[in-house]
Design an enzyme around this catalytic site. Sequence first.
Site, PDB file in Angstrom:
ATOM      1  N   GLY A  79      77.595 110.177  34.188  1.00 10.00           N
ATOM      2  CA  GLY A  79      76.475 109.443  34.750  1.00 10.00           C
ATOM      3  C   GLY A  79      75.096 109.976  34.432  1.00 10.00           C
ATOM      4  O   GLY A  79      74.098 109.349  34.788  1.00 10.00           O
ATOM      5  N   ARG A 120      73.851  95.439  25.747  1.00 11.41           N
ATOM      6  CA  ARG A 120      73.134  96.037  26.877  1.00 11.41           C
ATOM      7  C   ARG A 120      71.848  95.303  27.273  1.00 11.41           C
ATOM      8  O   ARG A 120      71.595  95.131  28.461  1.00 11.41           O
ATOM      9  CB  ARG A 120      72.851  97.523  26.616  1.00 11.41           C
ATOM     10  CG  ARG A 120      74.135  98.357  26.435  1.00 11.41           C
ATOM     11  CD  ARG A 120      73.876  99.848  26.367  1.00 11.41           C
ATOM     12  NE  ARG A 120      73.361 100.356  27.612  1.00 11.41           N
ATOM     13  CZ  ARG A 120      72.105 100.640  27.857  1.00 11.41           C
ATOM     14  NH1 ARG A 120      71.201 100.546  26.903  1.00 11.41           N
ATOM     15  NH2 ARG A 120      71.728 101.055  29.031  1.00 11.41           N
ATOM     16  N   CYS A 131      74.020  81.564  19.861  1.00 11.99           N
ATOM     17  CA  CYS A 131      73.548  80.377  20.573  1.00 11.99           C
ATOM     18  C   CYS A 131      73.525  80.610  22.069  1.00 11.99           C
ATOM     19  O   CYS A 131      74.331  80.057  22.824  1.00 11.99           O
ATOM     20  CB  CYS A 131      74.422  79.193  20.216  1.00 11.99           C
ATOM     21  SG  CYS A 131      74.475  78.962  18.442  1.00 11.99           S
TER      22      CYS A 131
HETATM   23  C1  LIG Z   1      81.993 105.388  32.615  1.00 12.38           C
HETATM   24  C2  LIG Z   1      82.517 106.597  33.261  1.00 12.38           C
HETATM   25  C3  LIG Z   1      82.018 107.853  32.916  1.00 12.38           C
HETATM   26  C4  LIG Z   1      80.895 108.069  31.948  1.00 12.38           C
HETATM   27  O1  LIG Z   1      79.685 107.594  32.422  1.00 12.38           O
HETATM   28  P1  LIG Z   1      78.333 107.953  31.621  1.00 12.38           P
HETATM   29  O2  LIG Z   1      77.273 107.316  32.423  1.00 12.38           O
HETATM   30  O3  LIG Z   1      78.469 107.347  30.269  1.00 12.38           O
HETATM   31  O4  LIG Z   1      78.226 109.420  31.572  1.00 12.38           O
HETATM   32  C5  LIG Z   1      82.590 108.950  33.530  1.00 12.38           C
HETATM   33  N1  LIG Z   1      83.596 108.824  34.422  1.00 12.38           N
HETATM   34  C6  LIG Z   1      84.097 107.625  34.763  1.00 12.38           C
HETATM   35  C7  LIG Z   1      85.196 107.559  35.746  1.00 12.38           C
HETATM   36  C8  LIG Z   1      83.578 106.474  34.204  1.00 12.38           C
HETATM   37  O5  LIG Z   1      84.069 105.290  34.569  1.00 12.38           O
END
Ligand SMILES: *Cc1c(COP(=O)(O)O)cnc(C)c1O
Length: 418
Positions: A239, A312, A342
């Site tokens: 994250g 994105r 489209c």
């Molecule tokens: C998507 C995900 C990640 C990675 O998230 P990032 O924001 O790309 O670092 C890590 N753990 C789980 C369980 C995820 O679903």
Amino acid sequence: MHHFKYRNNRLYCESVDIETIAEEVGTPFYLYSYKTLIDHYRKIRDAFKGLKPIICFSMKSNSNLSVCRALVKQGAGLDIVSGGELFKAQKIKADPRKIVYASVGKTALEIDKALRAGILFFNVESVPELIMIEKLCARLKKRAKVAIRVNPGVRADTHKYITTGTKENKFGIDENTAASIFRQREKFSHLDIVGIHIHIGSQITQREPFIKALKKASVLIRALRAQGVKIDYLNIGGGLGIIYHKERPQTAKEFAKAVVPLLKKLDVKLILEPGRFISGNSGILVTRVLYVKRSPSKNFMIVDAGMNDLMRPSLYSAYHDILPIRRSRATRRKFDVVGPICESGDFLAKERILSQSDEGDYLAAMGAGAYGFSMSSNYNARPRVAEVMVINGSYYITRNRESYEDLIRGEKIPKVLR
Ligand SMILES: *Cc1c(COP(=O)(O)O)cnc(C)c1O
């Protein structure tokens, strides 16, 4: 930080002129810088060195085999979310003892394959899933390790589609239910319920949500230990946010500085699951200008990459910097950079001040290494694009552009329709 820089007004990937690649490979294509990828992996590894964590790269951010193989060679593990990602992990000979598997919807077949592969553990997201894993273990006469994904009820300041740690999200198990699972662990005679997993969302630039979630996990771990439950692992998910535009995300070092003291006190084996932080800035999408369309109310640069290639902007209103591969002094105007699909939602950028390009010029959507190719589709019957990696001064096609034949692979017309 990345290795896509101008030299004499031409954009380079490390020491390779991107226009040369574009001429030889054709557009659109994703281009990865090996050095940028590895640098980011090392940043996070070094920041947490003291704790010797297992760093499981989140494959869903970029499951290109060469990208994942490069990281695995550096010692990374993998965070997978499907049987398909397990298959790809096995193809690159990733060490199964460094693979963790999260998903709210693991099928019996997917669980079976992961059990046979001998992954480190499942991040379990519901009680019925736990029962399913127990049943499949019994059938295979195997034991398995699991961590319980706890939903800490923490709101991270990020796009609502990529927040995962609030009570309204489908992910994880609330703390009370999680605690009762640990207390009833004897019921699951084939499972070692050995860890807690938290992952509160993606593109999180502040440290507070991480700390809040971590504190909640600590409280739970202490309470469980007081009741005699053994907790060996804490998986703090991924994250970490990166710079797309004007974000000022914490660095890996700052993040580590904030959380390591909390983690040290807990005495757990640490797992991290960074995706975007490692892959995001290591890739760009290179596209070609097809037409420059000026109308009284708006100017458009129509390019050969669309929302099927990079989703994105349409999906999350995400910002990607648009850079010309050849910098010029042409007049600067406000443009929407749009694809050929489209759909009005088909854009890479809106209302950007860009120097006017000519037909045939190349542009790059920056920061496209995470959730770029991995989210791409064949919408509008468009073959998925090539993926290229620059390694030590040379470039390699790591995935061929799909052909029209690829578009119909597996399709069959029933006799009655012939
Ligand atoms: C998507 C995900 C990640 C990675 O998230 P990032 O924001 O790309 O670092 C890590 N753990 C789980 C369980 C995820 O679903």
